[in-house]
Write a protein that holds these residues in place. Structure first.
Motif, PDB file in Angstrom:
ATOM      1  N   GLY A 224      10.069   9.095  -1.466  1.00  0.00           N
ATOM      2  CA  GLY A 224       9.336   8.451  -2.548  1.00  0.00           C
ATOM      3  C   GLY A 224       8.477   7.301  -2.063  1.00  0.00           C
ATOM      4  O   GLY A 224       8.579   6.834  -0.928  1.00  0.00           O
ATOM      5  N   ASP A 225       7.587   6.848  -2.964  1.00  0.00           N
ATOM      6  CA  ASP A 225       6.641   5.786  -2.653  1.00  0.00           C
ATOM      7  C   ASP A 225       6.951   4.533  -3.463  1.00  0.00           C
ATOM      8  O   ASP A 225       7.322   4.613  -4.635  1.00  0.00           O
ATOM      9  CB  ASP A 225       5.212   6.228  -2.973  1.00  0.00           C
ATOM     10  N   ILE A 226       6.765   3.369  -2.837  1.00  0.00           N
ATOM     11  CA  ILE A 226       6.875   2.096  -3.549  1.00  0.00           C
ATOM     12  C   ILE A 226       5.753   2.030  -4.571  1.00  0.00           C
ATOM     13  O   ILE A 226       4.579   2.116  -4.221  1.00  0.00           O
ATOM     14  CB  ILE A 226       6.760   0.917  -2.567  1.00  0.00           C
TER      15      ILE A 226
ATOM     16  N   ASP B 155       0.895  -1.153   0.000  1.00  0.00           N
ATOM     17  CA  ASP B 155       0.000   0.000   0.000  1.00  0.00           C
ATOM     18  C   ASP B 155       0.932   1.202   0.000  1.00  0.00           C
ATOM     19  O   ASP B 155       1.613   1.468   0.999  1.00  0.00           O
ATOM     20  CB  ASP B 155      -0.898  -0.016   1.237  1.00  0.00           C
ATOM     21  N   SER B 156       0.993   1.912  -1.132  1.00  0.00           N
ATOM     22  CA  SER B 156       1.948   3.020  -1.253  1.00  0.00           C
ATOM     23  C   SER B 156       1.701   4.106  -0.216  1.00  0.00           C
ATOM     24  O   SER B 156       2.606   4.880   0.110  1.00  0.00           O
ATOM     25  CB  SER B 156       1.883   3.624  -2.660  1.00  0.00           C
ATOM     26  N   ALA B 157       0.471   4.187   0.295  1.00  0.00           N
ATOM     27  CA  ALA B 157       0.166   5.181   1.319  1.00  0.00           C
ATOM     28  C   ALA B 157       0.830   4.840   2.651  1.00  0.00           C
ATOM     29  O   ALA B 157       1.034   5.709   3.494  1.00  0.00           O
ATOM     30  CB  ALA B 157      -1.350   5.286   1.503  1.00  0.00           C
ATOM     31  N   VAL B 158       1.186   3.563   2.837  1.00  0.00           N
ATOM     32  CA  VAL B 158       1.859   3.108   4.057  1.00  0.00           C
ATOM     33  C   VAL B 158       3.356   2.935   3.810  1.00  0.00           C
ATOM     34  O   VAL B 158       4.185   3.204   4.680  1.00  0.00           O
ATOM     35  CB  VAL B 158       1.248   1.776   4.554  1.00  0.00           C
ATOM     36  N   ASN B 159       3.704   2.470   2.606  1.00  0.00           N
ATOM     37  CA  ASN B 159       5.093   2.305   2.166  1.00  0.00           C
ATOM     38  C   ASN B 159       5.828   1.184   2.901  1.00  0.00           C
ATOM     39  O   ASN B 159       7.034   1.287   3.170  1.00  0.00           O
ATOM     40  CB  ASN B 159       5.879   3.613   2.272  1.00  0.00           C
ATOM     41  N   HIS B 160       5.111   0.118   3.195  1.00  0.00           N
ATOM     42  CA  HIS B 160       5.734  -1.122   3.639  1.00  0.00           C
ATOM     43  C   HIS B 160       5.680  -2.092   2.464  1.00  0.00           C
ATOM     44  O   HIS B 160       4.584  -2.429   1.991  1.00  0.00           O
ATOM     45  CB  HIS B 160       4.987  -1.746   4.822  1.00  0.00           C
TER      46      HIS B 160
ATOM     47  N   THR C  92      10.575  12.238 -12.318  1.00  0.00           N
ATOM     48  CA  THR C  92      10.365  12.231 -10.871  1.00  0.00           C
ATOM     49  C   THR C  92       9.427  11.108 -10.450  1.00  0.00           C
ATOM     50  O   THR C  92       9.582  10.533  -9.365  1.00  0.00           O
ATOM     51  CB  THR C  92       9.763  13.581 -10.422  1.00  0.00           C
ATOM     52  N   GLN C  93       8.459  10.778 -11.321  1.00  0.00           N
ATOM     53  CA  GLN C  93       7.416   9.841 -10.949  1.00  0.00           C
ATOM     54  C   GLN C  93       7.408   8.607 -11.855  1.00  0.00           C
ATOM     55  O   GLN C  93       6.467   8.385 -12.614  1.00  0.00           O
ATOM     56  CB  GLN C  93       6.050  10.536 -10.973  1.00  0.00           C
ATOM     57  N   PRO C  94       8.452   7.755 -11.765  1.00  0.00           N
ATOM     58  CA  PRO C  94       8.372   6.465 -12.458  1.00  0.00           C
ATOM     59  C   PRO C  94       7.276   5.642 -11.798  1.00  0.00           C
ATOM     60  O   PRO C  94       7.113   5.681 -10.570  1.00  0.00           O
ATOM     61  CB  PRO C  94       9.762   5.855 -12.237  1.00  0.00           C
TER      62      PRO C  94
ATOM     63  N   ARG D 203      10.195   3.805  -7.963  1.00  0.00           N
ATOM     64  CA  ARG D 203      10.060   4.615  -6.753  1.00  0.00           C
ATOM     65  C   ARG D 203       9.466   5.977  -7.112  1.00  0.00           C
ATOM     66  O   ARG D 203      10.155   6.913  -7.473  1.00  0.00           O
ATOM     67  CB  ARG D 203      11.422   4.764  -6.079  1.00  0.00           C
ATOM     68  N   TRP D 204       8.128   6.051  -7.038  1.00  0.00           N
ATOM     69  CA  TRP D 204       7.364   7.256  -7.372  1.00  0.00           C
ATOM     70  C   TRP D 204       7.796   8.407  -6.460  1.00  0.00           C
ATOM     71  O   TRP D 204       7.830   8.273  -5.244  1.00  0.00           O
ATOM     72  CB  TRP D 204       5.879   6.963  -7.189  1.00  0.00           C
ATOM     73  N   GLY D 205       8.162   9.543  -7.062  1.00  0.00           N
ATOM     74  CA  GLY D 205       8.568  10.710  -6.284  1.00  0.00           C
ATOM     75  C   GLY D 205      10.050  10.781  -6.015  1.00  0.00           C
ATOM     76  O   GLY D 205      10.552  11.841  -5.632  1.00  0.00           O
TER      77      GLY D 205
END
Length: 302
Positions: A206-208, A173-178, A247-249, A223-225
């Motif tokens: 960045g986010d997963i 969950d990219s909002a949690v980033n685990h 920046t946002q792949p 890695r978004w961001g």
């Protein structure tokens, strides 16, 4: 039980690749590759477009869609599966005719996002709120027309991929980033254990985002961001990082006759005018420019 805590690397390797497609998609996502036709496919989710690129000839086509598609999988030479905000559809390659296969979930406030086909021919597909509302989405398992909810209360499902033996699934969950892993049945793609943390990236830039797992079991993650493709070992150790000129792949895919190249989609979503001016390649589709030991995606079993 938890895994590795945010592994670090000594350096970020410079970008060695190039631009495969100069179209700036608002939300480029869901890349895949069909080795039978030497064709790469990806979506602009927000633009409701399906991009088609024949690698050998560089011939490019863009198909308008009546929905927000995010994942494409081969069914057979004549048909493809598309996951979208309106459910699952069979797309006929010749002419693009669409047939609705069924719903993913009964939540019109959600859309599909990241997903991938397991070696068993089943699909893992994540959904999320159209405005990324907290906990609005879920991750589902699709076997033919049977849809099973695996995990609920997901904000932004991403990172879905599978180990070469089909015994481990990865997701986030990219909002949690685990970055998570869970044991699955290689014959069905269904979980047989409880998820555990592969790598805690909650304190890292960045986010997963999207990920693929290569023939050696290494996980290649956008890695978004942060503007990088991060490479993890199966134990969660971060092996290295590759810089990309966006920046946002958003998601990688193995391409080429030997699956030895890596395509990366990206997005300009959320960038203001100044951000887009400084991130000139945002939304373009890249090739990383490093040799990989990739694997071809399995077909979806309908």
């Amino acid at each position: 039980m938890t895994g590795t805590i945010a592994g670090t690397t000594s350096e970020t390797l410079p970008f060695a690749g190039g631009i495969l497609c100069h179209v700036n998609s608002e939300l480029g996502e869901g890349p895949s590759y069909d080795p039978a036709t030497d064709t790469a496919w990806w979506f602009d989710i927000k633009g409701r477009k399906l991009h088609e690129l024949h690698l050998g000839s560089s011939a490019k086509r863009v198909h308008e869609l009546p929905f927000m598609g995010s994942v494409l999988a081969v069914i057979d030479p004549a048909r493809q599966l598309i996951a979208s905000d309106e459910g699952l559809f069979v797309r006929h390659v010749d002419g693009g005719r669409l047939e609705r296969l069924g719903a993913i979930e009964d939540k019109p406030e959600c859309r599909s996002n990241d997903g991938r086909v397991h070696q068993s021919g089943t699909l893992w597909i994540g959904t999320m709120g159209r405005s990324a509302e907290k906990g609005a989405g879920s991750i589902y398992h699709v076997a033919g027309t049977t849809v099973t909810k695996l995990y609920a209360n997901v904000g932004i499902p991403n990172g879905i991929c599978f180990s070469p033996d089909g015994a481990t699934a990865y997701f986030t969950d990219s909002a949690v980033n685990h970055f998570m892993r869970v044991a699955v049945d290689p014959a069905t793609g269904l979980p047989v254990g409880s998820p555990e943390i592969l790598s805690d990236e909650s304190g890292s830039p960045g986010d997963i985002d999207g990920a693929v797992c290569d023939a050696d079991g290494l996980i290649w993650n956008a890695r978004w961001g942060a503007g990088t493709i991060d490479v993890y070992r199966p134990d969660g150790t971060k092996l290295r990082r590759h810089a990309v000129p966006v920046t946002q792949p958003s998601c990688p895919a193995f391409i080429g006759a030997r699956a030895d190249r890596l395509l990366v989609t990206s997005a300009w979503q959320g960038l203001d005018e100044a951000g887009r001016a400084s991130d000139v390649h945002a939304g373009r589709t890249l090739e990383l420019g490093v040799a990989v030991r990739g694997r071809f995606e399995p077909a979806f079993r309908l």
